[in-house]
Design a protein around this motif. Structure first.
Motif, PDB file in Angstrom:
ATOM      1  N   ALA A 110       8.925   5.592  47.226  1.00  0.00           N
ATOM      2  CA  ALA A 110       9.770   4.435  47.563  1.00  0.00           C
ATOM      3  C   ALA A 110      10.507   3.948  46.319  1.00  0.00           C
ATOM      4  O   ALA A 110      11.683   3.606  46.376  1.00  0.00           O
ATOM      5  N   LEU A 111       9.825   3.929  45.180  1.00  0.00           N
ATOM      6  CA  LEU A 111      10.486   3.504  43.940  1.00  0.00           C
ATOM      7  C   LEU A 111      11.634   4.452  43.603  1.00  0.00           C
ATOM      8  O   LEU A 111      12.710   4.018  43.199  1.00  0.00           O
ATOM      9  N   LEU A 112      11.385   5.756  43.789  1.00  0.00           N
ATOM     10  CA  LEU A 112      12.448   6.730  43.525  1.00  0.00           C
ATOM     11  C   LEU A 112      13.609   6.526  44.484  1.00  0.00           C
ATOM     12  O   LEU A 112      14.772   6.520  44.086  1.00  0.00           O
ATOM     13  N   ALA A 113      13.275   6.344  45.769  1.00  0.00           N
ATOM     14  CA  ALA A 113      14.324   6.273  46.788  1.00  0.00           C
ATOM     15  C   ALA A 113      15.043   4.931  46.786  1.00  0.00           C
ATOM     16  O   ALA A 113      16.040   4.758  47.455  1.00  0.00           O
ATOM     17  N   ASN A 114      14.522   3.973  46.011  1.00  0.00           N
ATOM     18  CA  ASN A 114      15.158   2.657  45.975  1.00  0.00           C
ATOM     19  C   ASN A 114      16.307   2.619  44.974  1.00  0.00           C
ATOM     20  O   ASN A 114      16.989   1.617  44.832  1.00  0.00           O
ATOM     21  N   GLN A 115      16.514   3.719  44.226  1.00  0.00           N
ATOM     22  CA  GLN A 115      17.626   3.765  43.279  1.00  0.00           C
ATOM     23  C   GLN A 115      18.939   3.797  44.048  1.00  0.00           C
ATOM     24  O   GLN A 115      19.000   4.323  45.148  1.00  0.00           O
ATOM     25  N   LYS A 116      19.952   3.235  43.411  1.00  0.00           N
ATOM     26  CA  LYS A 116      21.278   3.293  44.048  1.00  0.00           C
ATOM     27  C   LYS A 116      21.993   4.537  43.535  1.00  0.00           C
ATOM     28  O   LYS A 116      22.642   4.500  42.501  1.00  0.00           O
ATOM     29  N   LEU A 117      21.827   5.642  44.241  1.00  0.00           N
ATOM     30  CA  LEU A 117      22.473   6.879  43.829  1.00  0.00           C
ATOM     31  C   LEU A 117      23.226   7.450  45.016  1.00  0.00           C
ATOM     32  O   LEU A 117      22.874   7.187  46.164  1.00  0.00           O
ATOM     33  N   ALA A 118      24.226   8.263  44.699  1.00  0.00           N
ATOM     34  CA  ALA A 118      24.957   8.909  45.783  1.00  0.00           C
ATOM     35  C   ALA A 118      24.010   9.870  46.490  1.00  0.00           C
ATOM     36  O   ALA A 118      23.246  10.584  45.836  1.00  0.00           O
ATOM     37  N   ILE A 120      21.407   9.209  48.291  1.00  0.00           N
ATOM     38  CA  ILE A 120      20.002   8.806  48.331  1.00  0.00           C
ATOM     39  C   ILE A 120      19.515   8.708  49.773  1.00  0.00           C
ATOM     40  O   ILE A 120      18.326   8.874  50.043  1.00  0.00           O
ATOM     41  N   GLY A 121      20.454   8.496  50.690  1.00  0.00           N
ATOM     42  CA  GLY A 121      20.107   8.396  52.102  1.00  0.00           C
ATOM     43  C   GLY A 121      19.420   9.663  52.604  1.00  0.00           C
ATOM     44  O   GLY A 121      18.492   9.606  53.410  1.00  0.00           O
ATOM     45  N   PHE A 122      19.850  10.798  52.065  1.00  0.00           N
ATOM     46  CA  PHE A 122      19.252  12.082  52.436  1.00  0.00           C
ATOM     47  C   PHE A 122      17.760  12.066  52.091  1.00  0.00           C
ATOM     48  O   PHE A 122      16.915  12.420  52.917  1.00  0.00           O
ATOM     49  N   PHE A 123      17.443  11.638  50.866  1.00  0.00           N
ATOM     50  CA  PHE A 123      16.042  11.643  50.435  1.00  0.00           C
ATOM     51  C   PHE A 123      15.222  10.612  51.210  1.00  0.00           C
ATOM     52  O   PHE A 123      14.071  10.853  51.532  1.00  0.00           O
ATOM     53  N   ARG A 124      15.853   9.456  51.486  1.00  0.00           N
ATOM     54  CA  ARG A 124      15.136   8.444  52.274  1.00  0.00           C
ATOM     55  C   ARG A 124      14.762   9.017  53.634  1.00  0.00           C
ATOM     56  O   ARG A 124      13.653   8.790  54.137  1.00  0.00           O
ATOM     57  N   THR A 125      15.694   9.762  54.235  1.00  0.00           N
ATOM     58  CA  THR A 125      15.420  10.349  55.551  1.00  0.00           C
ATOM     59  C   THR A 125      14.286  11.370  55.451  1.00  0.00           C
ATOM     60  O   THR A 125      13.363  11.375  56.266  1.00  0.00           O
ATOM     61  N   ILE A 126      14.377  12.238  54.427  1.00  0.00           N
ATOM     62  CA  ILE A 126      13.359  13.277  54.252  1.00  0.00           C
ATOM     63  C   ILE A 126      11.976  12.645  54.046  1.00  0.00           C
ATOM     64  O   ILE A 126      10.999  13.016  54.678  1.00  0.00           O
ATOM     65  N   PHE A 127      11.929  11.655  53.141  1.00  0.00           N
ATOM     66  CA  PHE A 127      10.637  11.054  52.806  1.00  0.00           C
ATOM     67  C   PHE A 127      10.004  10.346  53.999  1.00  0.00           C
ATOM     68  O   PHE A 127       8.792  10.255  54.097  1.00  0.00           O
ATOM     69  N   THR A 182      -3.648  14.494  56.220  1.00  0.00           N
ATOM     70  CA  THR A 182      -3.461  13.121  56.719  1.00  0.00           C
ATOM     71  C   THR A 182      -2.543  12.314  55.805  1.00  0.00           C
ATOM     72  O   THR A 182      -1.687  11.564  56.279  1.00  0.00           O
ATOM     73  N   ILE A 183      -2.736  12.479  54.496  1.00  0.00           N
ATOM     74  CA  ILE A 183      -1.852  11.768  53.556  1.00  0.00           C
ATOM     75  C   ILE A 183      -0.411  12.137  53.834  1.00  0.00           C
ATOM     76  O   ILE A 183       0.475  11.293  53.923  1.00  0.00           O
ATOM     77  N   TRP A 184      -0.192  13.436  54.015  1.00  0.00           N
ATOM     78  CA  TRP A 184       1.163  13.916  54.282  1.00  0.00           C
ATOM     79  C   TRP A 184       1.721  13.270  55.555  1.00  0.00           C
ATOM     80  O   TRP A 184       2.854  12.817  55.590  1.00  0.00           O
ATOM     81  N   THR A 190       4.216   4.701  55.576  1.00  0.00           N
ATOM     82  CA  THR A 190       3.932   3.881  54.403  1.00  0.00           C
ATOM     83  C   THR A 190       5.168   3.778  53.509  1.00  0.00           C
ATOM     84  O   THR A 190       5.518   2.697  53.025  1.00  0.00           O
ATOM     85  N   PHE A 191       5.826   4.913  53.315  1.00  0.00           N
ATOM     86  CA  PHE A 191       7.031   4.949  52.499  1.00  0.00           C
ATOM     87  C   PHE A 191       8.100   3.996  53.034  1.00  0.00           C
ATOM     88  O   PHE A 191       8.681   3.207  52.297  1.00  0.00           O
TER      89      PHE A 191
END
Lengths: 311, 363
Positions: A110-118, A120-127, A182-184, A190-191
């Protein structure tokens, strides 16, 4: 000034009866709105709960009908049974394996995906994508990963020059293997919640910290974590309760084996109730699990109160 | 006391990836110890400019000098400035004291000195009784003071403020206005203050810059700008109620305002103009002065002065501001007088004050 006051008072007297009538009506109206959810809760939650507690005090036949009053005997039998105690141990270990690692992993993502980068929506979706996957489907994926002959996990091990492992067949690794799966599975949910919490933090706080010149670690420790603490608290509580109630992946991956090493309480309840038809004992286990979860949650709230900063 | 610092901006431009340019070439020099106000309507780019100065965003082109140092690539913390945000940016989980001292450890200030500075700042702003409280236990005005205290403790020579008073009620705003001004004088810091409120700009600024759509409209002392607005935008933006304006025509030193109202003027101009006059310069006509009459549409009595709205042309209302209290009703006919020396004229096309145009022609 006095005259209108007097008038008002006399009017009040006249309408008092009316008012009481109306208050009673709005009281009934309120219950009417609550009725559908009350009905559903009663049918699917309150009644089964009461029934479980009731059954836990009886010896039952294979149909689940109470035959003779047992008092506490279902419980004393359980607490002296080594297999149930093993279940309790596995359950607590399972919670210990999944919750801290799961929450930390999701927080990191979540900390990684909270960055404002071009992009980033892709990674948010994946995560967050594992949230959209059923337990059954993800369990099957992990079954293939753990497969001793064709599985990806063993291929990875041989690639690193390590000996192959029987992940789900070895009693010493099975519980950890299920915990990893289960974590996966839980990471997505959670993310997503943690990312939402992070995005709620006012960006001006970080800008202010930037101008003050504090390090990233310092602002993570002094701003992000305290501001995120209500969300973290929620996520930890929910993950813990979920983890205590894990069933699906165990049923698919290990069926409680090998040698009962993954026989967590919920699975043990299932086996007792629907394989051994020992409903009384199963109910007693359910009550014990309920008390465990209840206790852990209360402890969590007591500890959390001091650490959580609600705004 | 810290060294005073000047700021110099050369041709600052800023555009975002999508969309148009927000700032279109800003040139300004801010003197050390000056109270400099950036004012303009919302969306004019004033907050963006402040964020560029703070280093929270990068300029697209142009140069920023802080002191004599080229600052384009300096991090926010290396620019030696403090900033007060619009919503104060207080940390809700920290006490007032912790909030004030936040980040001081970075500047390698001893714990004892930190405490001393915190106490100094709290003393100055009357926060001593609240040091152990959390921000949510404070009123809006007190939170504002905490934000100010945080800007003071760092002893940075430059302070940036982004609409710091916009969350306060009118009465408190007026009070904080003068407090901030006094604080700035006492500490001698260079202050750059962003606001959309022209009253704040007028009352606080040593000098101010009026921005509109990313372009500087005018830079100068408040009264100079008030008396000699560079263009029609500045004239209508500065001053409340705003300057009255009307399209008119000048022919042979006679200004034709409406069909039945014209007056002699002493300007070197022929053709269409926009004539402007401040409300306080529309006076009640005394007998013998050239005047025109109008029908009152609305009256606002403010106690010390009276605002009278009247229709000068169908669909165009003007406002006059008379000293004292005047018993008038809508529908009354009033006689009005305007001193021609108090009128301002803008050319019809560019909307620029013709006073500045003739100056430009001379140069």
């Amino acid at each position: 000034m006095n005259i209108p006051n007097v008038e008002k008072q006399s009017m009040k007297l006249q309408t008092k009866g009316h008012k009481r009538h109306r208050r009673r009506f709005s009281f009934l109206e309120g219950w009417l709105y609550l009725l559908p959810s009350l009905f559903l809760f009663t049918a699917f939650l309150f009644y089964p709960m009461v029934r479980t507690v009731y059954l836990s005090l009886f010896y039952t036949d294979t149909q689940g009908k109470p035959m003779a009053f047992a008092g506490m005997e279902n419980f004393t039998a359980l607490l002296s049974s080594s297999s149930f105690l093993l279940s309790v141990k596995s359950t607590f270990l399972f919670v210990l394996y999944t919750v801290p690692v799961g929450v930390l992993l999701a927080l990191g993502l979540a900390l990684l995906a909270n960055q404002k980068l071009a992009g980033i929506g892709f990674f948010r979706t994946i995560f967050s994508s594992t949230m959209g996957m059923s337990v059954a489907a993800s369990s099957v994926i992990w079954m293939f990963i753990y497969n001793p002959s064709i599985g990806f996990a063993n291929r990875l091990l041989t690639w690193f020059g390590l000996p192959e492992m029987q992940f789900l067949l070895d009693p010493s690794t099975a519980l950890i293997a299920v915990a990893v799966a289960t974590i996966w599975m839980n990471t997505g949910f959670t993310f997503l919640i943690l990312l939402g919490g992070l995005q709620n933090i006012d960006s001006q706080l970080y800008e202010s910290a930037k101008i003050a010149g504090v390090s990233t670690i310092y602002s993570l420790r002094k701003i992000t974590l305290p501001m995120l603490s209500p969300t973290l608290f929620f996520v930890i509580t929910v993950s813990m309760i979920n983890s205590f109630q894990t069933f699906g992946q165990i049923d698919i991956l290990t069926k409680g084996g090998p040698i009962d090493s993954t026989n967590v309480i919920v699975y043990s309840i299932y086996k007792d109730a629907f394989i051994n038809y020992n409903i009384g004992s199963a109910s007693a286990q359910a009550v014990i699990l309920f008390l465990c979860v209840f206790l852990v949650t209360i402890i969590q709230f007591k500890l959390g109160e001091r650490k959580v900063h609600y705004q | 006391m810290q060294q005073l610092k000047a700021l110099q901006l050369n041709q600052i431009r800023k555009s975002y990836q999508q969309g148009a340019e927000v700032l279109k070439g800003i040139d300004v020099a801010i003197q050390p110890g000056e109270f400099f106000v950036l004012v303009g309507p919302s969306g004019c780019g004033k907050s963006t400019l402040l964020r560029l100065l703070a280093g929270l965003e990068d300029v697209s082109s142009g140069e920023i000098y802080i002191g004599n140092e080229f600052a384009n690539r300096l991090k926010p913390s290396e620019r030696e400035l403090s900033m007060v945000f619009q919503n104060y940016a207080l940390f809700p989980h920290m006490t007032v004291e912790q909030n004030i001292m936040f980040g001081l450890h970075v500047k390698k200030i001893a714990k004892e000195e930190q405490r001393k500075r915190c106490e100094e700042a709290a003393e100055m702003l009357g926060l001593i009784p609240y040091l152990k409280r959390k921000p949510k236990e404070l009123s809006g005005g007190q939170r504002q003071r905490v934000a100010l205290a945080r800007a003071i403790v760092s002893h940075d020579p430059i302070c940036l403020m982004d609409e710091p008073l916009s969350n306060l009620d009118a009465k408190l705003r007026a009070k904080m206005r003068s407090e901030i001004r006094q604080l700035q004088r006492k500490l001698g810091i260079t202050m750059i203050y962003v606001t959309h409120d022209q009253t704040e700009a007028m009352t606080m600024a040593d000098r101010m810059m009026i921005l509109n759509q990313g372009v500087i409209q005018q830079i100068g002392k408040p009264l100079d700008i008030y008396n000699h607005p560079q263009n029609a935008f500045v004239a209508s933006f500065i001053g409340a109620p705003p300057m009255n304006m009307i399209p008119a025509n000048v022919a042979d030193s006679v200004l034709h305002i409406t069909e039945n109202w014209s007056m002699d003027v002493d300007i070197d101009w022929q053709g269409d103009v926009i004539a402007g006059v401040r409300p306080e310069h529309i006076q009640q006509a005394k007998s013998g002065t050239p005047s025109f009459t109008a029908e009152v549409v609305n009256v606002e009595m403010l106690g010390t002065e009276t605002l009278i709205s009247f229709e000068i042309q169908s669909g165009l209302q003007w406002t006059a501001k008379w000293q004292g209290q005047h018993q008038l009703n809508p529908g009354d006919i009033v006689s009005l007088f305007i001193d021609q020396n108090q009128m301002v004229f803008f050319d019809e096309k560019e909307k620029v004050n013709i006073e500045y145009q003739s100056l430009g022609a001379v140069q």
